[in-house]
Design a protein around this motif. Structure first.
Motif, short mmCIF file in Angstrom:
data_model
loop_
_atom_site.label_atom_id
_atom_site.label_comp_id
_atom_site.label_asym_id
_atom_site.label_seq_id
_atom_site.Cartn_x
_atom_site.Cartn_y
_atom_site.Cartn_z
N GLU A 68 4.98 14.07 -7.38
CA GLU A 68 4.18 14.87 -8.30
C GLU A 68 3.55 16.04 -7.55
N THR A 69 3.41 17.16 -8.26
CA THR A 69 2.92 18.38 -7.63
C THR A 69 2.07 19.16 -8.61
N SER A 75 4.86 9.84 -4.32
CA SER A 75 3.49 10.03 -4.79
C SER A 75 2.76 8.71 -5.01
N HIS A 76 3.36 7.82 -5.78
CA HIS A 76 2.65 6.59 -6.12
C HIS A 76 2.66 5.59 -4.97
N SER A 77 3.52 5.81 -4.00
CA SER A 77 3.50 4.95 -2.81
C SER A 77 2.26 5.17 -1.96
N VAL A 78 1.61 6.32 -2.10
CA VAL A 78 0.42 6.59 -1.29
C VAL A 78 -0.87 6.35 -2.06
N GLN A 79 -0.77 5.78 -3.26
CA GLN A 79 -1.96 5.47 -4.04
C GLN A 79 -2.84 4.45 -3.32
N LEU A 80 -4.14 4.54 -3.58
CA LEU A 80 -5.11 3.53 -3.17
C LEU A 80 -5.76 3.01 -4.45
N GLY A 94 -4.77 13.48 -8.75
CA GLY A 94 -4.78 14.58 -7.78
C GLY A 94 -4.58 14.16 -6.34
N PRO A 95 -5.19 13.06 -5.88
CA PRO A 95 -5.03 12.67 -4.47
C PRO A 95 -3.61 12.30 -4.09
N ASN A 96 -2.74 12.12 -5.09
CA ASN A 96 -1.37 11.69 -4.81
C ASN A 96 -0.33 12.78 -5.10
N MET A 97 -0.80 14.01 -5.27
CA MET A 97 0.12 15.11 -5.55
C MET A 97 0.13 16.11 -4.41
N THR A 141 -8.49 5.91 -9.16
CA THR A 141 -7.44 5.70 -8.17
C THR A 141 -7.46 6.80 -7.12
N GLY A 142 -7.48 6.38 -5.86
CA GLY A 142 -7.44 7.35 -4.78
C GLY A 142 -6.03 7.47 -4.22
N GLY A 143 -5.91 8.15 -3.08
CA GLY A 143 -4.60 8.30 -2.49
C GLY A 143 -4.67 9.03 -1.16
N GLN A 144 -3.56 9.01 -0.47
CA GLN A 144 -3.44 9.67 0.84
C GLN A 144 -2.32 10.70 0.78
N ARG A 145 -2.64 11.83 0.19
CA ARG A 145 -1.65 12.90 -0.02
C ARG A 145 -0.94 13.28 1.28
N GLU A 146 -1.68 13.25 2.38
CA GLU A 146 -1.10 13.67 3.65
C GLU A 146 0.04 12.77 4.11
#
Length: 291
Positions: free
Chosen positions: A249-250, A213-218, A261-264, A224-229
């Motif tokens: 995280e889910t 989860s936190h590896s895809v954070q931006l 949310g963007p990282n779950m 904080t954004g993220g790339q859930r995909e």
């Protein structure tokens, strides 16, 4: 503790055993799953019951994770959680109702003792992993209660330098140590995963967790954004490189989550996520056994 002074009796425990769960070298994959923060007891009950059901169906070990306080939110106005006392009480009820081990993160040394009394694993966030007093307090408290300490490798240190974290935990009396890979700072607003971190940290004697989860954070910006995909891709890579556990995280509706949310991953995607990773883990264990 100097590396030359580490003996079998004071080296990290690997595999780690607590309750009926064993994970680490040569063991099945462990999953650490749950919402980023405790939004409400109803949500926590819903997610934990579903995860317990998934664990039984797929015959995998799952630890339930949620934070009682997100002390590192980008904005002072962001939702942080119910706080230490109410949050730990909710996690204790999760454990009693579902049978799942539970984990949460702490941010101050004073939180170590109550968290270790309630939780099977106490987590140190990456930003705080160089705070000696915090790591020592968490390791000492978890040792007193027979618990596990999980320290996330900071984004700004080399994996081999995690040996100092391990030494602090051992000196505090706890051999049940986890290290977590969660990405390395790469310029502004980006993290990258150096998958070499997994075997490098395993050479320190501990099981290693891959935090998908936190590896895809931006990081950065107004929030904080993220790339859930990208979570499944990185999780598969982490398991292929030998990680002993996967942290993800889910949430039933990540886009409506109050934190991260963007990282779950959506809760509905967790069964397929787990099935793929346990197949990979089986193959990795086969490779490592030399068969």
């Amino acid at each position: 503790m100097p590396e030359s002074s580490v003996t079998k009796d004071d080296a990290p425990e690997n595999p780690i055993r607590f309750g009926t769960t064993a994970f680490g070298a040569g063991q099945p994959l462990l999953f650490i799953l749950g919402p980023c923060v405790i939004e409400s007891e109803d949500l926590i009950r819903q997610v934990s019951e579903r995860l317990a059901e998934i664990g039984r169906q797929l015959k995998v070990a799952i630890v339930f994770k949620s934070s009682f306080d997100k002390a590192n939110r980008t904005s002072v106005h962001s939702f942080r959680g119910p706080g230490l006392e109410k949050g730990l009480a909710i996690l204790e009820r999760v454990k009693q109702a579902t049978g799942l081990p539970v984990t949460t993160d702490i941010h101050e040394a004073s939180q170590a003792e109550p968290a270790a009394a309630a939780c099977d694993i106490v987590q140190i966030p990456a930003f705080l992993a160089r705070q000696t007093d915090l790591v020592h307090a968490a390791a000492a408290a978890t040792a007193r209660h027979g618990r596990v300490i999980n320290v996330k490798k900071p984004q700004f240190i080399a994996p081999e330098d995690a040996r100092h974290i391990v030494s602090k935990c051992l000196e505090a009396g706890n051999r049940k140590i986890l290290l977590t890979e969660r990405g390395t700072t790469f310029g502004y607003g980006r993290l990258v995963n150096d998958m070499r971190s997994i075997p490098v940290m395993q050479r320190l004697g501990t099981p290693v967790v891959f935090d998908a989860s936190h590896s895809v954070q931006l990081p950065g910006g107004a929030s904080t954004g993220g790339q859930r995909e990208m979570i499944p891709y990185l999780a598969r890579a982490g398991v292929a490189c030998g990680s002993d556990a996967v942290f993800c995280e889910t949430h039933p509706e990540p886009d409506r989550a109050l934190s991260d949310g963007p990282n779950m991953l959506p809760l509905s995607e967790i069964p397929r996520f787990i099935e793929q990773l346990i197949r990979l883990r089986s193959l990795v264990n086969e490779f490592q056994s030399g068969k």
